[in-house]
Design a protein around this motif. Structure first.
Motif, PDB file in Angstrom:
ATOM      1  N   GLU A 132      41.485  61.981 -44.701  1.00  0.00           N
ATOM      2  CA  GLU A 132      41.471  61.226 -43.447  1.00  0.00           C
ATOM      3  C   GLU A 132      42.753  61.465 -42.644  1.00  0.00           C
ATOM      4  O   GLU A 132      42.714  61.627 -41.428  1.00  0.00           O
ATOM      5  CB  GLU A 132      41.302  59.739 -43.737  1.00  0.00           C
ATOM      6  CG  GLU A 132      41.204  58.888 -42.503  1.00  0.00           C
ATOM      7  CD  GLU A 132      40.989  57.422 -42.844  1.00  0.00           C
ATOM      8  OE1 GLU A 132      41.610  56.584 -42.191  1.00  0.00           O
ATOM      9  OE2 GLU A 132      40.211  57.126 -43.764  1.00  0.00           O
ATOM     10  N   ARG A 133      43.904  61.489 -43.315  1.00  0.00           N
ATOM     11  CA  ARG A 133      45.188  61.722 -42.633  1.00  0.00           C
ATOM     12  C   ARG A 133      45.256  63.136 -42.062  1.00  0.00           C
ATOM     13  O   ARG A 133      45.806  63.348 -40.990  1.00  0.00           O
ATOM     14  CB  ARG A 133      46.362  61.490 -43.584  1.00  0.00           C
ATOM     15  CG  ARG A 133      46.478  60.072 -44.111  1.00  0.00           C
ATOM     16  CD  ARG A 133      46.734  59.060 -43.040  1.00  0.00           C
ATOM     17  NE  ARG A 133      48.016  59.299 -42.401  1.00  0.00           N
ATOM     18  CZ  ARG A 133      48.412  58.730 -41.290  1.00  0.00           C
ATOM     19  NH1 ARG A 133      47.650  57.849 -40.703  1.00  0.00           N
ATOM     20  NH2 ARG A 133      49.574  59.005 -40.763  1.00  0.00           N
ATOM     21  N   LEU A 134      44.689  64.094 -42.770  1.00  0.00           N
ATOM     22  CA  LEU A 134      44.667  65.464 -42.288  1.00  0.00           C
ATOM     23  C   LEU A 134      43.824  65.563 -41.014  1.00  0.00           C
ATOM     24  O   LEU A 134      44.229  66.191 -40.030  1.00  0.00           O
ATOM     25  CB  LEU A 134      44.123  66.398 -43.360  1.00  0.00           C
ATOM     26  CG  LEU A 134      44.085  67.874 -43.010  1.00  0.00           C
ATOM     27  CD1 LEU A 134      45.477  68.414 -42.712  1.00  0.00           C
ATOM     28  CD2 LEU A 134      43.462  68.654 -44.156  1.00  0.00           C
ATOM     29  N   ALA A 135      42.678  64.915 -41.012  1.00  0.00           N
ATOM     30  CA  ALA A 135      41.822  64.896 -39.826  1.00  0.00           C
ATOM     31  C   ALA A 135      42.539  64.233 -38.657  1.00  0.00           C
ATOM     32  O   ALA A 135      42.473  64.708 -37.520  1.00  0.00           O
ATOM     33  CB  ALA A 135      40.517  64.172 -40.133  1.00  0.00           C
ATOM     34  N   TYR A 136      43.238  63.142 -38.924  1.00  0.00           N
ATOM     35  CA  TYR A 136      44.001  62.452 -37.875  1.00  0.00           C
ATOM     36  C   TYR A 136      45.084  63.365 -37.302  1.00  0.00           C
ATOM     37  O   TYR A 136      45.284  63.429 -36.086  1.00  0.00           O
ATOM     38  CB  TYR A 136      44.631  61.170 -38.446  1.00  0.00           C
ATOM     39  CG  TYR A 136      45.469  60.434 -37.442  1.00  0.00           C
ATOM     40  CD1 TYR A 136      44.871  59.630 -36.484  1.00  0.00           C
ATOM     41  CD2 TYR A 136      46.853  60.536 -37.451  1.00  0.00           C
ATOM     42  CE1 TYR A 136      45.638  58.950 -35.548  1.00  0.00           C
ATOM     43  CE2 TYR A 136      47.630  59.866 -36.530  1.00  0.00           C
ATOM     44  CZ  TYR A 136      47.013  59.076 -35.579  1.00  0.00           C
ATOM     45  OH  TYR A 136      47.784  58.424 -34.650  1.00  0.00           O
ATOM     46  N   PHE A 144      45.160  66.691 -37.198  1.00  0.00           N
ATOM     47  CA  PHE A 144      44.562  67.722 -36.355  1.00  0.00           C
ATOM     48  C   PHE A 144      44.072  67.143 -35.027  1.00  0.00           C
ATOM     49  O   PHE A 144      44.167  67.796 -33.990  1.00  0.00           O
ATOM     50  CB  PHE A 144      43.439  68.450 -37.088  1.00  0.00           C
ATOM     51  CG  PHE A 144      43.944  69.514 -38.007  1.00  0.00           C
ATOM     52  CD1 PHE A 144      44.539  70.663 -37.509  1.00  0.00           C
ATOM     53  CD2 PHE A 144      43.851  69.364 -39.374  1.00  0.00           C
ATOM     54  CE1 PHE A 144      45.027  71.648 -38.353  1.00  0.00           C
ATOM     55  CE2 PHE A 144      44.325  70.341 -40.230  1.00  0.00           C
ATOM     56  CZ  PHE A 144      44.917  71.487 -39.717  1.00  0.00           C
ATOM     57  N   ALA A 145      43.594  65.927 -35.038  1.00  0.00           N
ATOM     58  CA  ALA A 145      43.178  65.277 -33.795  1.00  0.00           C
ATOM     59  C   ALA A 145      44.373  65.068 -32.878  1.00  0.00           C
ATOM     60  O   ALA A 145      44.281  65.254 -31.663  1.00  0.00           O
ATOM     61  CB  ALA A 145      42.500  63.943 -34.093  1.00  0.00           C
ATOM     62  N   ARG A 146      45.498  64.706 -33.446  1.00  0.00           N
ATOM     63  CA  ARG A 146      46.722  64.517 -32.649  1.00  0.00           C
ATOM     64  C   ARG A 146      47.208  65.842 -32.082  1.00  0.00           C
ATOM     65  O   ARG A 146      47.697  65.904 -30.961  1.00  0.00           O
ATOM     66  CB  ARG A 146      47.848  63.890 -33.477  1.00  0.00           C
ATOM     67  CG  ARG A 146      47.566  62.477 -33.949  1.00  0.00           C
ATOM     68  CD  ARG A 146      47.457  61.467 -32.819  1.00  0.00           C
ATOM     69  NE  ARG A 146      46.122  61.482 -32.270  1.00  0.00           N
ATOM     70  CZ  ARG A 146      45.758  61.069 -31.065  1.00  0.00           C
ATOM     71  NH1 ARG A 146      46.612  60.572 -30.240  1.00  0.00           N
ATOM     72  NH2 ARG A 146      44.534  61.139 -30.656  1.00  0.00           N
ATOM     73  N   LEU A 147      47.082  66.915 -32.841  1.00  0.00           N
ATOM     74  CA  LEU A 147      47.465  68.232 -32.335  1.00  0.00           C
ATOM     75  C   LEU A 147      46.556  68.657 -31.187  1.00  0.00           C
ATOM     76  O   LEU A 147      47.004  69.298 -30.236  1.00  0.00           O
ATOM     77  CB  LEU A 147      47.408  69.281 -33.448  1.00  0.00           C
ATOM     78  CG  LEU A 147      48.546  69.258 -34.452  1.00  0.00           C
ATOM     79  CD1 LEU A 147      48.264  70.237 -35.577  1.00  0.00           C
ATOM     80  CD2 LEU A 147      49.877  69.579 -33.792  1.00  0.00           C
ATOM     81  N   ALA A 148      45.290  68.302 -31.276  1.00  0.00           N
ATOM     82  CA  ALA A 148      44.343  68.671 -30.233  1.00  0.00           C
ATOM     83  C   ALA A 148      44.590  67.909 -28.942  1.00  0.00           C
ATOM     84  O   ALA A 148      44.344  68.424 -27.850  1.00  0.00           O
ATOM     85  CB  ALA A 148      42.913  68.429 -30.710  1.00  0.00           C
TER      86      ALA A 148
END
Length: 51
Positions: free
Chosen positions: A2-6, A8-12
């Protein structure tokens, strides 16, 4: 996971971030978009996706 997905979302989309990490994430995002060929190489899938 979940933290990894978060992350990558912040990078996007880092533009609405606040806090001490915001400038670093924006700087990283700027570097990636300015030099996408440094991620995988010229013409590769990742590079084309970033462009």
């Amino acid at each position: 996971m979940e933290r990894l997905a978060y992350t990558f979302a912040r990078l996007a989309n880092p533009w609405d971030l606040r806090g001490e990490l915001a400038p670093a994430i924006r700087r990283l995002t700027d570097a990636i978009t300015e030099h996408p060929d440094m991620i995988e190489g010229t013409g590769d899938f990742d590079t084309r996706l970033i462009q």
